[in-house]
Design an enzyme around this catalytic site. Structure first.
Site, PDB file in Angstrom:
ATOM      1  N   ILE A  85      52.152 -54.001   4.670  1.00  0.00           N
ATOM      2  CA  ILE A  85      51.288 -55.109   5.069  1.00  0.00           C
ATOM      3  C   ILE A  85      49.854 -54.616   5.227  1.00  0.00           C
ATOM      4  O   ILE A  85      49.606 -53.615   5.900  1.00  0.00           O
ATOM      5  CB  ILE A  85      51.773 -55.697   6.418  1.00  0.00           C
ATOM      6  CG1 ILE A  85      53.256 -56.063   6.327  1.00  0.00           C
ATOM      7  CG2 ILE A  85      50.927 -56.896   6.830  1.00  0.00           C
ATOM      8  CD1 ILE A  85      53.954 -56.185   7.666  1.00  0.00           C
ATOM      9  N   CYS A  86      48.921 -55.332   4.617  1.00  0.00           N
ATOM     10  CA  CYS A  86      47.498 -55.014   4.768  1.00  0.00           C
ATOM     11  C   CYS A  86      46.950 -55.897   5.892  1.00  0.00           C
ATOM     12  O   CYS A  86      46.708 -57.083   5.701  1.00  0.00           O
ATOM     13  CB  CYS A  86      46.760 -55.280   3.458  1.00  0.00           C
ATOM     14  SG  CYS A  86      45.020 -54.844   3.562  1.00  0.00           S
TER      15      CYS A  86
END
Length: 152
Positions: A84-85
């Protein structure tokens, strides 16, 4: 010791007062957690159940937990490995993690990211440009993936 007592407190709070649409539990050891996020209403992830893995590092809360999706999700800020960014998942100077944050806050931030992707900081460039320039196709693909991988 500080990590264990803090995690125990956080898990108790998550069990007694979970954020809407979020559950979190221990998966064997205290540093290995699992969570589920239910896709929000009026999003392409609606009614999907998304499983996440949370690995809590030795230095927690001075270092953020490593969180990734176990359920495939079609999203510009989440890659095919489930990474996840999101700024709160990274240490400064690039990230916004602070020891005052907790697992409940992180899961709520991820739930918000699901509802409102950030196409300007993508992990998946092709999905990001689809989100920006062909939103209908993005919504269609995201709904298809949700039905295929996150349907009950």
């Amino acid at each position: 010791m500080q990590r264990a007592s803090r995690l125990t407190r956080e898990l108790l709070l998550l069990a007694t007062e979970p954020p809407p649409g979020i559950t979190c539990w221990q998966n064997g050891q205290l540093n290995d957690l699992r969570a589920q996020i239910i896709g929000g209403a009026d999003t392409p992830y609606e009614k999907g159940i998304f499983n996440l893995e949370i690995i809590v590092p030795e230095r927690y809360p001075f270092e953020p937990p490593k969180i990734r999706f176990l359920t495939p999700i079609y999203h510009p800020n989440i890659d095919s490995a489930g990474r996840i960014c999101l700024d709160v998942l990274k240490l400064p100077p690039k990230g916004a993690w602070r020891p005052s944050l907790n697992i409940s806050t992180l899961l709520t931030s991820i739930q918000l990211l699901m509802a409102e992707p950030n196409p300007d900081d993508p992990l998946m460039a092709d999905i990001s440009s689809e989100y920006k320039y062909n939103k209908q196709l993005f919504l269609l693909n995201a709904r298809e993936w949700t039905e295929k991988y996150a349907g009950q």
